[in-house]
Design a protein around this motif. Structure first.
Motif, PDB file in Angstrom:
ATOM      1  N   VAL A  66       0.899  -1.049   0.128  1.00 35.25           N
ATOM      2  CA  VAL A  66       0.014  -0.108   0.107  1.00 35.25           C
ATOM      3  C   VAL A  66       0.865   1.216   0.048  1.00 35.25           C
ATOM      4  CG1 VAL A  66      -1.674   1.351   1.229  1.00 35.25           C
ATOM      5  CG2 VAL A  66      -1.801  -1.045   1.235  1.00 35.25           C
ATOM      6  N   ASN A  67       0.748   2.000  -0.964  1.00 38.68           N
ATOM      7  CA  ASN A  67       1.331   3.468  -0.994  1.00 38.68           C
ATOM      8  C   ASN A  67       0.260   4.584  -1.448  1.00 38.68           C
ATOM      9  OD1 ASN A  67       2.902   5.154  -3.502  1.00 38.68           O
ATOM     10  ND2 ASN A  67       3.951   5.216  -1.711  1.00 38.68           N
ATOM     11  N   LYS A  68       0.467   5.555  -0.591  1.00 40.79           N
ATOM     12  CA  LYS A  68      -0.476   6.728  -0.526  1.00 40.79           C
ATOM     13  C   LYS A  68      -2.013   6.072  -0.779  1.00 40.79           C
ATOM     14  CE  LYS A  68       3.128   9.749  -2.661  1.00 40.79           C
ATOM     15  NZ  LYS A  68       3.586  10.519  -3.599  1.00 40.79           N
ATOM     16  N   GLY A  69      -2.269   4.993  -0.035  1.00 42.05           N
ATOM     17  CA  GLY A  69      -3.533   4.471   0.159  1.00 42.05           C
ATOM     18  C   GLY A  69      -4.003   3.533  -0.910  1.00 42.05           C
ATOM     19  N   LYS A  70      -2.927   3.407  -2.083  1.00 43.29           N
ATOM     20  CA  LYS A  70      -3.299   2.578  -3.348  1.00 43.29           C
ATOM     21  C   LYS A  70      -2.631   1.148  -2.929  1.00 43.29           C
ATOM     22  CE  LYS A  70      -2.399   2.089  -8.088  1.00 43.29           C
ATOM     23  NZ  LYS A  70      -1.653   2.521  -9.446  1.00 43.29           N
ATOM     24  N   LYS A  71      -3.444   0.232  -3.305  1.00 38.59           N
ATOM     25  CA  LYS A  71      -3.161  -1.196  -2.663  1.00 38.59           C
ATOM     26  C   LYS A  71      -2.770  -1.968  -4.174  1.00 38.59           C
ATOM     27  CE  LYS A  71      -5.211  -5.512  -1.003  1.00 38.59           C
ATOM     28  NZ  LYS A  71      -6.315  -6.050  -0.444  1.00 38.59           N
ATOM     29  N   THR A  72      -1.623  -2.284  -4.132  1.00 35.69           N
ATOM     30  CA  THR A  72      -1.056  -3.353  -5.175  1.00 35.69           C
ATOM     31  C   THR A  72      -0.952  -4.652  -4.753  1.00 35.69           C
ATOM     32  OG1 THR A  72       0.241  -1.368  -6.211  1.00 35.69           O
ATOM     33  CG2 THR A  72       0.703  -3.607  -7.079  1.00 35.69           C
ATOM     34  N   ASP A  73      -1.546  -5.636  -5.535  1.00 37.22           N
ATOM     35  CA  ASP A  73      -1.549  -7.167  -5.382  1.00 37.22           C
ATOM     36  C   ASP A  73      -0.061  -7.665  -5.886  1.00 37.22           C
ATOM     37  OD1 ASP A  73      -2.192  -9.887  -5.226  1.00 37.22           O
ATOM     38  OD2 ASP A  73      -3.740  -9.785  -6.427  1.00 37.22           O
ATOM     39  N   LEU A  74       0.517  -8.316  -5.028  1.00 35.57           N
ATOM     40  CA  LEU A  74       1.735  -8.942  -5.280  1.00 35.57           C
ATOM     41  C   LEU A  74       1.757 -10.363  -5.302  1.00 35.57           C
ATOM     42  CD1 LEU A  74       3.932  -6.638  -2.804  1.00 35.57           C
ATOM     43  CD2 LEU A  74       3.552  -6.355  -5.272  1.00 35.57           C
ATOM     44  N   MET A  75       0.615 -11.131  -5.380  1.00 39.58           N
ATOM     45  CA  MET A  75       0.649 -12.530  -5.238  1.00 39.58           C
ATOM     46  C   MET A  75       1.498 -12.924  -6.702  1.00 39.58           C
ATOM     47  SD  MET A  75      -0.835 -13.921  -2.583  1.00 39.58           S
ATOM     48  CE  MET A  75      -1.536 -15.335  -3.149  1.00 39.58           C
ATOM     49  N   TYR A 105       5.741   2.448   1.949  1.00 35.31           N
ATOM     50  CA  TYR A 105       5.024   1.198   1.443  1.00 35.31           C
ATOM     51  C   TYR A 105       4.836   0.218   2.364  1.00 35.31           C
ATOM     52  CZ  TYR A 105       6.053   2.668  -3.453  1.00 35.31           C
ATOM     53  OH  TYR A 105       6.226   3.614  -4.698  1.00 35.31           O
ATOM     54  N   VAL A 106       3.651   0.016   2.693  1.00 32.75           N
ATOM     55  CA  VAL A 106       3.145  -1.026   3.586  1.00 32.75           C
ATOM     56  C   VAL A 106       3.159  -2.138   3.036  1.00 32.75           C
ATOM     57  CG1 VAL A 106       1.576  -1.379   5.700  1.00 32.75           C
ATOM     58  CG2 VAL A 106       1.744   0.845   4.667  1.00 32.75           C
ATOM     59  N   LEU A 107       3.944  -3.300   3.444  1.00 28.63           N
ATOM     60  CA  LEU A 107       3.807  -4.597   2.931  1.00 28.63           C
ATOM     61  C   LEU A 107       3.126  -5.371   3.923  1.00 28.63           C
ATOM     62  CD1 LEU A 107       7.664  -5.019   1.618  1.00 28.63           C
ATOM     63  CD2 LEU A 107       5.650  -4.139   0.549  1.00 28.63           C
ATOM     64  N   VAL A 108       2.073  -6.174   3.365  1.00 33.68           N
ATOM     65  CA  VAL A 108       1.148  -7.042   4.248  1.00 33.68           C
ATOM     66  C   VAL A 108       1.149  -8.405   3.539  1.00 33.68           C
ATOM     67  CG1 VAL A 108      -1.236  -7.129   5.075  1.00 33.68           C
ATOM     68  CG2 VAL A 108      -0.213  -4.985   4.760  1.00 33.68           C
ATOM     69  N   VAL A 109       1.316  -9.301   4.605  1.00 37.42           N
ATOM     70  CA  VAL A 109       1.073 -10.905   4.154  1.00 37.42           C
ATOM     71  C   VAL A 109      -0.169 -11.256   5.289  1.00 37.42           C
ATOM     72  CG1 VAL A 109       2.731 -11.887   5.439  1.00 37.42           C
ATOM     73  CG2 VAL A 109       1.999 -13.261   3.586  1.00 37.42           C
ATOM     74  N   GLU A 110      -1.133 -12.192   4.377  1.00 39.33           N
ATOM     75  CA  GLU A 110      -1.919 -12.719   5.057  1.00 39.33           C
ATOM     76  C   GLU A 110      -1.791 -14.369   4.641  1.00 39.33           C
ATOM     77  OE1 GLU A 110      -6.019 -11.485   4.504  1.00 39.33           O
ATOM     78  OE2 GLU A 110      -5.240  -9.476   4.269  1.00 39.33           O
ATOM     79  N   PRO A 111      -0.903 -14.839   5.742  1.00 41.41           N
ATOM     80  CA  PRO A 111      -0.561 -16.378   5.373  1.00 41.41           C
ATOM     81  C   PRO A 111      -1.630 -17.406   5.657  1.00 41.41           C
ATOM     82  CG  PRO A 111       0.220 -15.626   7.390  1.00 41.41           C
ATOM     83  CD  PRO A 111      -0.275 -14.458   7.091  1.00 41.41           C
ATOM     84  N   ALA A 112      -1.420 -18.456   4.954  1.00 37.46           N
ATOM     85  CA  ALA A 112      -2.476 -19.440   5.413  1.00 37.46           C
ATOM     86  C   ALA A 112      -2.361 -19.989   6.695  1.00 37.46           C
ATOM     87  CB  ALA A 112      -2.155 -20.824   4.304  1.00 37.46           C
ATOM     88  N   GLU A 142      -1.392   4.842   9.300  1.00 39.45           N
ATOM     89  CA  GLU A 142      -2.503   4.452   8.727  1.00 39.45           C
ATOM     90  C   GLU A 142      -2.912   3.108   9.127  1.00 39.45           C
ATOM     91  OE1 GLU A 142      -5.011   6.519   8.208  1.00 39.45           O
ATOM     92  OE2 GLU A 142      -3.837   8.428   8.404  1.00 39.45           O
ATOM     93  N   PRO A 143      -4.130   2.559   9.883  1.00 39.39           N
ATOM     94  CA  PRO A 143      -4.389   1.167   9.672  1.00 39.39           C
ATOM     95  C   PRO A 143      -4.783   0.580   8.255  1.00 39.39           C
ATOM     96  CG  PRO A 143      -6.303   2.405  10.705  1.00 39.39           C
ATOM     97  CD  PRO A 143      -5.045   3.349  10.291  1.00 39.39           C
ATOM     98  N   GLN A 144      -4.586  -0.677   8.155  1.00 37.78           N
ATOM     99  CA  GLN A 144      -4.743  -1.057   6.798  1.00 37.78           C
ATOM    100  C   GLN A 144      -6.144  -2.044   6.837  1.00 37.78           C
ATOM    101  OE1 GLN A 144      -3.045  -0.158   4.471  1.00 37.78           O
ATOM    102  NE2 GLN A 144      -1.922   1.080   5.702  1.00 37.78           N
TER     103      GLN A 144
END
Length: 262
Positions: A66-75, A105-112, A142-144
């Motif tokens: 997430v950068n400037k509120g814009k989410k980019t899928d990295l899968m 750039y907020v990097l987020v992973v939601e693992p299995a 900012e919270p995500q």
């Protein structure tokens, strides 16, 4: 005490060595990005304080920036690898994040969810780490909108060693009081060139995991004694409590970087 904490204590009674903290990593070598380009990283589920056991990661449910509120899928950037720690090798992932604009750039992973056999409990650690390009702060405060997350209350990529880090534990956007937060120093960092653990620069603490507890507002503060990467895991802070008929510990994890003054 959470159910997972009780399970850890019970498991420790049956093991010759103390139970150690599980930590999901999104590891980059340096969160301060000098210029545009692709930043390499590794996703590893590990015990980095003691360079201990590595757990097999399944395919993440989500991975994005997430950068400037814009989410980019990295899968589509994920590539399976094998990571070798001090005790064993296990499935992990390599990827890169495109950094093109200034800002955070907020990097987020939601693992299995991962089934921990010694506890018979699933663990899912929703994890964040922060990069910054061109010294422009944009998103770190900012919270995500994760099911559970730790909101940093001071900038998470340039903490001064010897100062403090504060965070607020949230679940569905609301503060979580009285939750146990395990603290982890990344004593052994991953070597991105070889996908192996570097030599540890510190030993694990006597007495087991370092733990702090959130207050009535869900906040906590920890004195950061040493430069390097520090992880914080709020155990069982998430709303999901069960997966496939077993207990689920849905944890919020954040990694922050501290630096020595020079």
């Amino acid at each position: 005490m959470t159910l997972r904490s009780a399970a850890l204590i019970a498991a420790a009674c049956l093991l010759p060595l103390p139970a150690a903290a599980h930590f999901q990593l999104i590891h980059v070598e340096n969160p301060i990005i000098e210029g545009p380009g692709d930043v390499p990283l590794r996703l590893i589920f590990w015990h980095p304080f003691e360079n201990g056991h590595v757990m097999d990661m399944g395919q993440p449910l989500a991975f994005y920036s997430v950068n400037k509120g814009k989410k980019t899928d990295l899968m589509d950037r994920l590539k399976p690898i094998t990571f070798t720690g001090g005790e064993n090798a296990a499935a992990a992932y390599e990827a890169s994040v495109p950094v093109t604009r200034a800002g955070d750039y907020v990097l987020v992973v939601e693992p299995a969810p991962y089934l921990e056999p010694s506890e018979d409990v699933f663990i899912q650690q929703l994890t964040k780490v922060y990069l910054n390009h061109a010294e422009l702060p944009t998103d770190w405060m900012e919270p995500q909108g994760l099911a559970t997350e730790i909101l940093p209350l001071n900038k998470p990529y340039n903490i001064i060693a010897g100062s403090t880090f504060s965070g607020q534990v949230l679940a569905e956007g609301k503060p979580v009081p009285g939750v146990e937060i395990e603290v982890e120093f990344m004593a052994a960092e991953p070597d991105l060139a070889t996908n192996t653990a570097k030599s540890a620069v510190a030993g694990p603490m006597p007495g087991g995991s370092v733990v702090v507890v959130s207050d009535a507002d869900g906040t906590f503060t920890f004195g950061v004694p040493k430069a390097g990467w520090w992880g914080f895991a709020a155990l069982g802070s998430g709303p999901a409590k069960e997966h496939e008929g077993k207990e689920l510990s849905q944890d919020a994890v954040i990694w922050v970087r501290a630096w020595d003054l020079e």
